[in-house]
Enzyme design. Structure first.
Site: not given
Length: 320
Positions: A119, A163, A186
C-alpha cells in the site's frame, strides 16, 4: 467500471480525494492476484470456444490476457495506477493539496506487513501521501480507538485503513465502526456493508479486494452474468463482499467454507472461482473444470530457509 459504486453514491464528488484513494487500492489486488484457466484449457487450440463463447481476442491484444490464457494482473494494475496518477496530478493542481491515506497496523503478522508495504509503495507511485501508524500487538482497544479518532480529525488524512485481522482481545466491529464513514475507504463500516448487502442500495465505498477482483474480471472481458461463481471463504474482508458483488452482476453465487461437504465437487461446478480461504495451496487443479476462471486472492507465508526473509508467499491455489 471498477469505480462506479463510489461515483454513483455521490455523483458530484466522484473526483474527491477520498474516492480517489478508494480506487487506488485496486492495483494492490490486481498486482498480486493470480488468475489462470485450468490446465486442460491452456492446452486447447481454441480457448474461446472451450470457455463457452468467451472471446479473449481483445484482452490478448491489450496484453491483459496472454496466449497461454493467463490474465496479466500486473498489466491491469499498471493501467489503473496510471489513471489514478493523472487524477492525483489534476486534483493537486486544482487544490494545491495531495490526498492522504493512513494505514493502521497492529502487531507483526507477516502477511499484514506485506500488504502494508504494498500500500505504501502504491501510494508513492501515484503521488498519494502515505501515513503508517504501527501499534504493538498488545495495544489496548481504547488506545487503538483513540488513534482512529486522531486520524478522523486529521485534515491531511482523506482515507483510513485499519489492517485486518486484529488481535483477539480487540473487537473488530467496534474499531471499524469508529472510522468516519467519509474516510472508510476499505468499505468495512457497518453502514457501507449494509448498503452493499441490500438490493438497490449503493455504499459509499466497497471493500477494495473484492472490488479489485471484479475490476479484473470486467476489464479482461470475463462474463459474469448467468455464470456460476463459487467463493471459497466467508470472511468479512473478501468472501462475503465479493459474493455480494458477483450477485449484483447476476451470477449464481455459492459460498463454500470449512463446513461445506464435498468441497471438490462444489468447486468443480464453478465457471468462476474466487479462492479467499487463507490456506496455502488448498485448491488443487483437479478441483476445476476446464473452462473455469480462477481468482486466487490468498497470500500465505510458508517457511522457506532459502528465501531472504526465511519464508515465501503462496496463494490459496496450487498451480502445480
Amino acid at each position: 467500471s471498477a469505480g462506479r459504486e463510489a461515483a454513483s453514491a455521490h455523483p458530484k464528488q466522484s473526483s474527491s480525494m477520498t474516492d480517489l484513494i478508494a480506487k487506488a487500492a485496486l492495483p494492490l489486488v490486481a498486482a498480486h492476484a493470480v488468475f489462470f484457466w485450468a490446465k486442460s484449457l491452456r492446452n486447447s487450440r481454441k480457448p474461446a470456444e472451450s470457455a463457452g463463447e468467451l472471446d479473449l481476442t481483445k484482452p490478448i491484444e491489450l496484453g491483459l490476457v496472454t496466449n497461454g490464457n493467463d490474465i496479466n494482473g500486473k498489466k491491469v494494475a499498471e493501467a489503473i495506477r496510471e489513471e489514478i496518477k493523472q487524477e492525483v496530478d489534476r486534483l493537486e493542481k486544482l487544490s494545491l493539496k495531495k490526498p492522504g491515506l493512513a494505514v493502521v497496523i497492529v502487531g507483526e503478522r507477516k502477511d499484514s506487513q506485506t500488504y502494508v508495504r504494498m500500500k505504501h509503495k502504491a501510494c508513492e507511485e501515484v503521488g498519494i501521501m502515505s501515513f503508517k501508524e504501527e501499534l504493538p500487538a498488545d495495544v489496548t482497544q481504547e488506545a487503538l480507538l483513540q488513534k482512529v479518532r486522531e486520524l478522523n480529525s486529521n485534515p491531511l488524512v482523506n482515507g483510513i485503513l485499519v489492517q485486518l485481522p486484529l488481535p483477539d482481545h480487540i473487537n473488530e466491529e467496534t474499531v471499524l465502526s469508529e472510522i468516519s464513514i467519509e474516510k472508510d475507504v476499505d468499505g468495512f463500516h457497518p453502514i457501507n456493508i449494509g448498503r452493499l448487502a441490500m438490493k438497490g442500495r449503493t455504499p459509499l465505498y466497497v471493500p477494495c479486494t473484492p472490488k479489485g477482483c471484479i475490476a479484473l474480471l470486467e476489464r479482461c472481458g470475463i462474463p459474469i452474468k448467468g455464470k456460476t461463481a463459487v467463493v471459497i471463504g466467508r470472511s468479512n474482508i473478501v468472501g462475503i463482499p465479493v459474493a455480494f458483488l458477483l450477485l449484483e452482476r447476476d451470477a449464481t453465487v455459492v459460498i463454500a467454507h470449512s463446513k461445506t461437504r464435498n468441497m471438490k465437487e462444489v468447486v468443480k461446478s464453478a465457471d468462476i472461482v474466487v479462492a479467499a480461504v487463507g490456506r496455502a495451496e488448498m485448491v488443487k487443479a483437479d478441483w476445476l473444470k476446464p473452462s473455469a476462471v480462477v481468482i486466487d486472492v490468498g497470500i500465505n507465508s510458508v517457511d522457506d530457509p532459502t528465501a531472504k526473509r526465511g519464508y515465501r508467499l503462496v496463494g490459496d491455489v496450487d498451480y502445480k
